[in-house]
Design an enzyme around this catalytic site. Structure first.
Site, mmCIF file in Angstrom:
data_model
loop_
_atom_site.group_PDB
_atom_site.id
_atom_site.type_symbol
_atom_site.label_atom_id
_atom_site.label_comp_id
_atom_site.label_asym_id
_atom_site.label_seq_id
_atom_site.Cartn_x
_atom_site.Cartn_y
_atom_site.Cartn_z
ATOM 1 N N CYS A 132 0.459 -0.748 -2.797
ATOM 2 C CA CYS A 132 -0.155 -2.015 -2.390
ATOM 3 C C CYS A 132 -0.974 -1.833 -1.115
ATOM 4 O O CYS A 132 -0.425 -1.807 -0.005
ATOM 5 C CB CYS A 132 0.925 -3.078 -2.179
ATOM 6 S SG CYS A 132 0.269 -4.642 -1.595
ATOM 7 N N CYS A 135 -0.759 -4.748 1.355
ATOM 8 C CA CYS A 135 0.484 -4.784 2.136
ATOM 9 C C CYS A 135 0.493 -3.703 3.219
ATOM 10 O O CYS A 135 0.919 -3.954 4.342
ATOM 11 C CB CYS A 135 1.710 -4.549 1.243
ATOM 12 S SG CYS A 135 1.670 -5.391 -0.335
ATOM 13 N N ASP A 136 0.048 -2.500 2.891
ATOM 14 C CA ASP A 136 0.303 -1.354 3.759
ATOM 15 C C ASP A 136 -0.935 -0.719 4.391
ATOM 16 O O ASP A 136 -0.797 0.139 5.272
ATOM 17 C CB ASP A 136 1.045 -0.260 2.959
ATOM 18 C CG ASP A 136 2.374 -0.773 2.411
ATOM 19 O OD1 ASP A 136 2.998 -1.605 3.087
ATOM 20 O OD2 ASP A 136 2.771 -0.344 1.310
#
Ligand code: NAP
Length: 310
Positions: A132, A135-136
């Site tokens: 992701c 997200c990261d």
């Protein structure tokens, strides 16, 4: 029955089904295992959902879909469906937290990102291995990153990662991308993106954190090590249909088969979105199918209750 309709999954298909069903005065519950929005909520930017000239942020679009559906009375519960029971007069969706009975069920459980299945992947998950970018990605400012895959997700998320990374290398197992042409063209123009063709990952290297990947060129057989701090894997999806195995017809990969009205092989059970066998997996198609599934489910429920009007 607790509900007229229970919807399993809160991505764009499930939320649109929820909007239509609740607005149609059906008592409707939507079960979502994590947060509403599905995979689209982890997509940084969506450029091809109609109505947004400049595109729209995935999380923002999904939040609006959720708010719109709940405005009409859609009930949302956090629970993961683990089984479906066929009752004499309806169905029970069995979750980890409860059992929810309904006249009709819409399966909008989506799909989960696939793993590569190579050494180092499991051990270094969350330590540089990610599925992701939204997200990261921000953890990797100024670093060199590797993206695996050649589909829409790999190329779009690879482009997104260039916001943070010094360089992004997309590794694809063939010499031609699967991604849509418009997405490919943007990526080829991006100076921070490089491509390595005809290559697969043999191992993700590192002990406490990712230090690199060992790649194998499928044409020459040569292997090489490519240093990087993060590896983002986008090699396709697995439909979240396991809990329905043996209950509705699926293809060999677990995608649920439906007719044009999103009706599965089990009358009263409908399916929409990425969990369905289809040709185009997009937010807009999931929404269209969600609306169709809710319309068909409502007709089914009203006929069952004897209140259908022709
Ligand atoms: P996908 O289209 O199935 O592409 C998966 C990619 O991973 C392919 O390029 C495939 O290679 C490669 N691959 C598969 N297994 C591999 C392995 N073991 N090792 C190395 N490479 C491997 O998956 P996706 O990109 O996640 O997209 C899923 C669906 O969502 C698609 O229908 C896509 O159109 C849609 N989507 C759309 C958008 C958008 O329109 N903006 C964005 C994201 C996703 P091959 O090409 O050789 O098979």
């Amino acid at each position: 029955m607790d509900y007229d309709i229970v919807i399993v999954g809160g991505g764009p298909g499930g939320l649109t089904a929820g909007l239509y069903a609740a607005r149609g005065d059906m008592k409707t519950l939507l079960l979502e295992k994590l947060l509403p929005g599905g995979q689209a909520a982890t997509t940084f930017w969506i450029d091809n959902y109609p109505g947004f000239v400049e595109g729209v942020s995935g999380p923002q679009l999904m939040m609006s879909m959720k708010d719109q559906a709940t405005r009409f009375g859609l009930e949302i519960k956090t629970d993961e469906a683990v089984d479906l029971e066929v009752l004499d007069d309806g169905f029970a969706v069995v979750g980890g937290e409860g059992r929810y009975t309904a006249h009709a069920v819409i399966i909008a459980a989506g799909a989960t990102v696939a793993q590569l299945g190579v050494p180092g992947e499991e051990k270094l998950r969350g330590k540089g291995v990610s599925y992701c970018a939204t997200c990261d990605g921000a953890f990797f400012r100024g670093e060199e990153l590797v993206v695996i895959g050649g589909g829409d997700a790999a190329v779009e998320e690879g482009m997104f990662l260039t916001k943070f990374a010094k360089k992004v290398t997309i590794v694809h197992r063939r010499d031609r991308l699967r991604a849509a042409k418009a997405i490919q063209e943007k990526a080829f123009e991006n100076e921070k993106i490089e491509f390595i063709w005809d290559s697969v990952v043999e191992e993700i290297l590192g002990d406490q954190a990712v230090e690199g990947v060992r790649l194998k060129n499928l044409k020459t057989g040569e292997t090489r090590e490519l240093p990087c701090k993060g590896i983002f894997i986008y090699v396709g999806n697995i439909p979240n249909s396991q809990f329905l195995k043996g209950k509705v017809d699926m293809d060999g990969r677990g995608y649920i088969l439906t007719n044009d009205e999103m009706q599965t092989s089990l009358k009263g059970i409908f399916a929409c979105g990425d969990v369905r066998k289809k040709v185009l997996r997009q937010v807009v198609t999931a929404c269209g199918e969600g609306a169709t599934a809710a319309f068909a489910a409502q007709q089914f429920v009203e006929e069952k209750k004897g209140i259908a009007y022709k």
